[in-house]
Design a protein around this motif. Structure first.
Motif, PDB file in Angstrom:
ATOM      1  N   ASN A  13      -2.319  -8.824   5.649  1.00  0.00           N
ATOM      2  CA  ASN A  13      -2.826  -9.085   4.118  1.00  0.00           C
ATOM      3  C   ASN A  13      -4.318  -9.122   3.934  1.00  0.00           C
ATOM      4  O   ASN A  13      -4.879 -10.184   4.261  1.00  0.00           O
ATOM      5  N   GLN A  14      -4.762  -7.783   3.550  1.00  0.00           N
ATOM      6  CA  GLN A  14      -6.119  -7.575   3.541  1.00  0.00           C
ATOM      7  C   GLN A  14      -6.187  -6.659   2.155  1.00  0.00           C
ATOM      8  O   GLN A  14      -5.307  -6.204   1.718  1.00  0.00           O
ATOM      9  N   ARG A  15      -7.422  -6.691   1.718  1.00  0.00           N
ATOM     10  CA  ARG A  15      -7.708  -5.785   0.462  1.00  0.00           C
ATOM     11  C   ARG A  15      -9.267  -5.262   0.853  1.00  0.00           C
ATOM     12  O   ARG A  15     -10.147  -5.971   0.850  1.00  0.00           O
ATOM     13  N   SER A  16      -9.078  -3.939   0.983  1.00  0.00           N
ATOM     14  CA  SER A  16     -10.257  -3.060   1.349  1.00  0.00           C
ATOM     15  C   SER A  16     -11.170  -3.810   2.398  1.00  0.00           C
ATOM     16  O   SER A  16     -12.351  -3.769   2.406  1.00  0.00           O
ATOM     17  N   GLY A  17     -10.364  -4.431   3.690  1.00  0.00           N
ATOM     18  CA  GLY A  17     -11.217  -4.512   4.962  1.00  0.00           C
ATOM     19  C   GLY A  17     -11.409  -6.280   4.664  1.00  0.00           C
ATOM     20  O   GLY A  17     -11.971  -6.708   5.757  1.00  0.00           O
ATOM     21  N   TYR A  36       0.747  -1.123   0.059  1.00  0.00           N
ATOM     22  CA  TYR A  36       0.044   0.063   0.207  1.00  0.00           C
ATOM     23  C   TYR A  36       0.780   1.351   0.003  1.00  0.00           C
ATOM     24  O   TYR A  36       0.507   2.401  -0.566  1.00  0.00           O
ATOM     25  N   ARG A  37       1.967   1.282   0.518  1.00  0.00           N
ATOM     26  CA  ARG A  37       2.723   2.430   0.719  1.00  0.00           C
ATOM     27  C   ARG A  37       3.360   2.842  -0.882  1.00  0.00           C
ATOM     28  O   ARG A  37       3.760   4.035  -1.068  1.00  0.00           O
ATOM     29  N   LEU A  38       3.112   2.088  -1.786  1.00  0.00           N
ATOM     30  CA  LEU A  38       3.380   2.417  -3.179  1.00  0.00           C
ATOM     31  C   LEU A  38       2.215   2.743  -3.984  1.00  0.00           C
ATOM     32  O   LEU A  38       2.402   2.899  -5.158  1.00  0.00           O
ATOM     33  N   ASP A  39       1.265   2.735  -3.435  1.00  0.00           N
ATOM     34  CA  ASP A  39      -0.193   3.038  -3.966  1.00  0.00           C
ATOM     35  C   ASP A  39      -0.145   4.584  -5.055  1.00  0.00           C
ATOM     36  O   ASP A  39      -0.345   4.341  -6.024  1.00  0.00           O
ATOM     37  N   ASN A  40       0.352   5.234  -4.229  1.00  0.00           N
ATOM     38  CA  ASN A  40      -0.422   6.738  -4.739  1.00  0.00           C
ATOM     39  C   ASN A  40       1.217   7.650  -4.532  1.00  0.00           C
ATOM     40  O   ASN A  40       1.297   8.823  -4.331  1.00  0.00           O
ATOM     41  N   GLY A  41       2.516   7.067  -5.351  1.00  0.00           N
ATOM     42  CA  GLY A  41       3.680   7.899  -5.469  1.00  0.00           C
ATOM     43  C   GLY A  41       4.230   7.957  -4.006  1.00  0.00           C
ATOM     44  O   GLY A  41       4.414   7.036  -3.251  1.00  0.00           O
ATOM     45  N   ASP A  42       4.432   9.361  -3.819  1.00  0.00           N
ATOM     46  CA  ASP A  42       5.342   9.501  -2.466  1.00  0.00           C
ATOM     47  C   ASP A  42       4.651   9.081  -1.326  1.00  0.00           C
ATOM     48  O   ASP A  42       3.401   9.169  -1.075  1.00  0.00           O
ATOM     49  N   LEU A  67      12.494  -1.615  -0.936  1.00  0.00           N
ATOM     50  CA  LEU A  67      12.313  -2.776   0.197  1.00  0.00           C
ATOM     51  C   LEU A  67      10.875  -3.680  -0.245  1.00  0.00           C
ATOM     52  O   LEU A  67      10.727  -4.828   0.195  1.00  0.00           O
ATOM     53  N   HIS A  68       9.986  -2.837  -1.238  1.00  0.00           N
ATOM     54  CA  HIS A  68       8.838  -3.460  -1.351  1.00  0.00           C
ATOM     55  C   HIS A  68       8.346  -3.417  -2.694  1.00  0.00           C
ATOM     56  O   HIS A  68       8.894  -2.798  -3.469  1.00  0.00           O
ATOM     57  N   GLY A  69       7.434  -4.237  -2.710  1.00  0.00           N
ATOM     58  CA  GLY A  69       6.791  -4.395  -4.534  1.00  0.00           C
ATOM     59  C   GLY A  69       5.611  -3.776  -4.682  1.00  0.00           C
ATOM     60  O   GLY A  69       4.982  -3.570  -3.584  1.00  0.00           O
ATOM     61  N   LYS A  70       5.513  -3.454  -5.802  1.00  0.00           N
ATOM     62  CA  LYS A  70       3.970  -2.985  -6.358  1.00  0.00           C
ATOM     63  C   LYS A  70       3.643  -3.756  -7.575  1.00  0.00           C
ATOM     64  O   LYS A  70       4.322  -4.170  -8.550  1.00  0.00           O
ATOM     65  N   GLY A  71       2.347  -4.106  -7.523  1.00  0.00           N
ATOM     66  CA  GLY A  71       1.772  -4.908  -8.551  1.00  0.00           C
ATOM     67  C   GLY A  71       1.547  -6.227  -8.480  1.00  0.00           C
ATOM     68  O   GLY A  71       0.937  -6.929  -9.525  1.00  0.00           O
ATOM     69  N   GLY A  72       2.176  -6.816  -7.456  1.00  0.00           N
ATOM     70  CA  GLY A  72       2.184  -8.401  -7.255  1.00  0.00           C
ATOM     71  C   GLY A  72       0.508  -8.888  -7.045  1.00  0.00           C
ATOM     72  O   GLY A  72      -0.075  -8.021  -6.613  1.00  0.00           O
ATOM     73  N   GLU A  73       0.654 -10.040  -6.598  1.00  0.00           N
ATOM     74  CA  GLU A  73      -0.457 -10.893  -6.326  1.00  0.00           C
ATOM     75  C   GLU A  73      -0.768 -10.703  -4.682  1.00  0.00           C
ATOM     76  O   GLU A  73      -2.095 -10.782  -4.347  1.00  0.00           O
ATOM     77  N   TRP A  74       0.162 -10.341  -3.951  1.00  0.00           N
ATOM     78  CA  TRP A  74       0.012 -10.647  -2.562  1.00  0.00           C
ATOM     79  C   TRP A  74      -0.019  -9.065  -1.852  1.00  0.00           C
ATOM     80  O   TRP A  74       0.872  -8.365  -1.752  1.00  0.00           O
ATOM     81  N   ARG A  75      -1.424  -8.754  -1.555  1.00  0.00           N
ATOM     82  CA  ARG A  75      -1.823  -7.424  -1.184  1.00  0.00           C
ATOM     83  C   ARG A  75      -1.322  -7.073   0.359  1.00  0.00           C
ATOM     84  O   ARG A  75      -1.637  -8.009   1.269  1.00  0.00           O
TER      85      ARG A  75
END
Length: 554
Positions: free
Chosen positions: A204-208, A134-140, A153-161
């Protein structure tokens, strides 16, 4: 490969590792993959509501319903030992905490196996490959104005939210302040390789909603014609034979499906991803394990493997409970029908509130005493209290401060109790079996008291309910730890990997079974030593690395 009962790869267990493996291996349309799961599909509604772990643990719909053998270190108690039995495995019933551990864990694995691929520097890419942080969702990053340190340290766009939690509690914020008053610094990210600090866990959740590995990895692959998924299909035993050169090979598995035994064959490899309890048990049922154990149960010894089922490690959490005043805890909020209705309404409308919470919200990592070179304790702090999971909440406001030894020196084992695949294996953790583990238990309870005595907690007038302030000596605290401690559900190590020339290690550094061609193990049982934190994320990393090796024939 035209035979419907023959596949390139067969994966036994559709849990954390098995779901990722099925996704990665079936990405090649010319590769036929069969994924076997003893449980049902993950359609049970409580799997997907975060607080639903309360209704999944101890429920045969989603849990194997195991118990440990009576444990001397727990003063003769037997513990419920939850293991996921559904698509997604333990990721469908666990605490949803995203925790990699410490860099030194993986550097240690590299040393123990002689394979540098296991080092932190080389494992970080495997963590990031499937991550969607989530820290990489909206840029800075909104807290710092800069996300460069997180993108490294973290990935964006992978399957594991990975998301931040959707609720906070005043009493937990105060606990974090109290921990800081004892010298534990605040942390905004436990997954940098050094998890020392105090803060809220990422989940590890997506939107609750719970995000399990079935949703993450099977859902995108479910329409691939080369991926077959069997549920309610329990493995009875592996099929082993000796080739013309006398080498022992695994070429398939006997599966009980709808009450009928069928044999399926693996052209390339069979992969055991059944977990740290069921993987060694299946090997033993198949004639691979300690010879004396197998003979005792009338099983033909295919390969004497004394360490299959040994080296069991787990995190034992000591659950201290403190009554509090002047603040809301879940004990009070959920004590009335009106309170429960409001909790349900908030979740239905906003996907926030207590129904969105993981079992533990606030965490801390620190040393049990200043002489320790690194953080060796993990705290799970909860705005509730109960006697045990599945029991009613206490009728008074309270918080639970659970603390566990991250690096236990006690070792247990998993051994079959009969030759019947339907019978539960005997799980013997041997908690608190060493002087070091008993000392850490006593020290950790004293540290809990030190934090609760800080001025940041004074407004709540905390009163120690368990274990009880009258207990002060090492002997008293160790005994009381045995009375109130429980597993935190992190069994590992029962089919450990090691150097190629390590005769005691069942697996080589690439997780291939020594002495049996065509057989690989990919789950938490392969860990030579337990990680310094929750074990779900490390298991996904292991599967990611194994999948790459299998695709490239390593």
């Amino acid at each position: 490969m035209s035979d419907d009962m023959t596949y390139h790869y067969i994966i036994v267990g559709a849990g954390t590792a098995g779901c990722l493996l099925a996704n990665r291996l079936s990405a090649d349309p010319d590769t036929r993959v069969l994924l076997l799961e003893a449980g049902k599909r993950d359609t049970y509604p409580w799997i997907h509501i975060p607080v639903g772990y309360l209704y999944c643990i101890g429920n045969p719909r989603a849990d194997w319903m195991y118990h440990t053998e009576p444990d001397k270190g727990l003063n003769g108690r037997s513990l419920r030992y939850p293991r996921g039995k559904t698509l997604g495995g333990c990721s469908s019933i666990n605490g949803m905490i995203y925790m990699r551990g410490q860099a030194r864990d993986y550097d240690n694995w590299a040393q123990l196996t002689g394979e540098d691929a296991w080092s932190w520097a080389n494992s970080l890419a495997d963590f990031k490959r499937h991550e969607d942080h989530y820290r990489l969702d909206n840029g800075d990053d909104p807290q710092t104005g800069d996300n460069s340190r997180f993108s490294d340290l973290h990935g964006k766009g992978g399957e594991w939210r990975v998301e931040k939690q959707r609720l906070r509690w005043d009493v937990l914020d105060s606990f974090a302040d109290a921990a800081a008053q004892t010298g534990i610094e605040k942390s905004v990210d436990f997954n940098t390789g050094d998890n020392a600090g105090v803060g809220y866990f990422d989940v590890n959740q997506r939107s609750g909603w719970r995000w399990n590995t079935s949703k993450a990895f099977l859902r995108p692959a479910k329409d691939r014609p080369n991926l077959t998924i069997w549920t309610e299909a329990q493995a009875e035993r592996l099929t082993l034979f000796r080739d013309e050169n006398g080498a022992l090979r695994c070429d398939g598995v006997v599966v009980n499906r709808a009450g009928r035994s069928v044999t399926v064959k693996a052209h390339k490899e069979l992969v055991l991803s059944a977990g740290a309890v069921n993987t060694p048990a299946l090997l033993q049922l198949s004639g691979v394990g300690p010879a004396d154990l197998l003979r005792r149960h009338g099983i033909k010894v295919e390969m004497d493997a004394p360490q299959v089922g040994e080296n069991l490690q787990d995190h034992l959490q000591i659950r201290a409970v403190f009554k509090v005043k002047g603040t809301k805890t879940l004990n009070a909020l959920a004590s009335t029908l009106f309170g429960k209705a409001m909790i349900g309404l908030e979740y239905a409308v906003k996907r926030t509130g207590p129904m969105s919470m993981s079992p533990s919200q606030l965490g801390a990592f620190t040393r049990s005493d200043p002489s320790r070179p690194h953080a060796n304790l993990e705290y799970h702090v909860q705005p509730l209290s109960l006697d045990a999971f599945g029991e009613p909440l206490h009728g008074f406001p309270a918080i639970t401060v659970s603390v566990c030894n991250l690096n236990p020196t006690s070792r247990g084992h998993v051994r079959i109790g009969s030759a019947n695949f339907r019978d539960a294996p005997k799980i013997t953790p041997n908690y608190l079996a060493t002087d070091e583990d008993r000392q850490v238990a006593a020290d950790s309870l004293r540290q809990v008291r030190q934090i609760m005595a800080q001025s940041a907690m004074a407004q709540y007038h905390p009163e120690e309910f368990k274990p009880g302030a009258m207990y002060q000596s090492d002997a008293d605290l160790t005994k009381l730890a045995g009375d109130i401690a429980s597993t935190i559900f992190h069994p590992v190590g029962t089919v450990r990997m090691g150097r190629a020339d390590d005769a005691d290690a069942p697996l080589d550094p690439h997780l291939r079974m020594k002495g049996i061609q065509g057989l690989r193990v990919v789950d938490a049982s392969v860990m030579p030593e337990i990680t310094s934190g929750n074990t779900n994320a490390p298991t996904l990393m292991i599967a990611e690395k194994a999948a790459a090796w299998m695709v490239t024939g390593q």
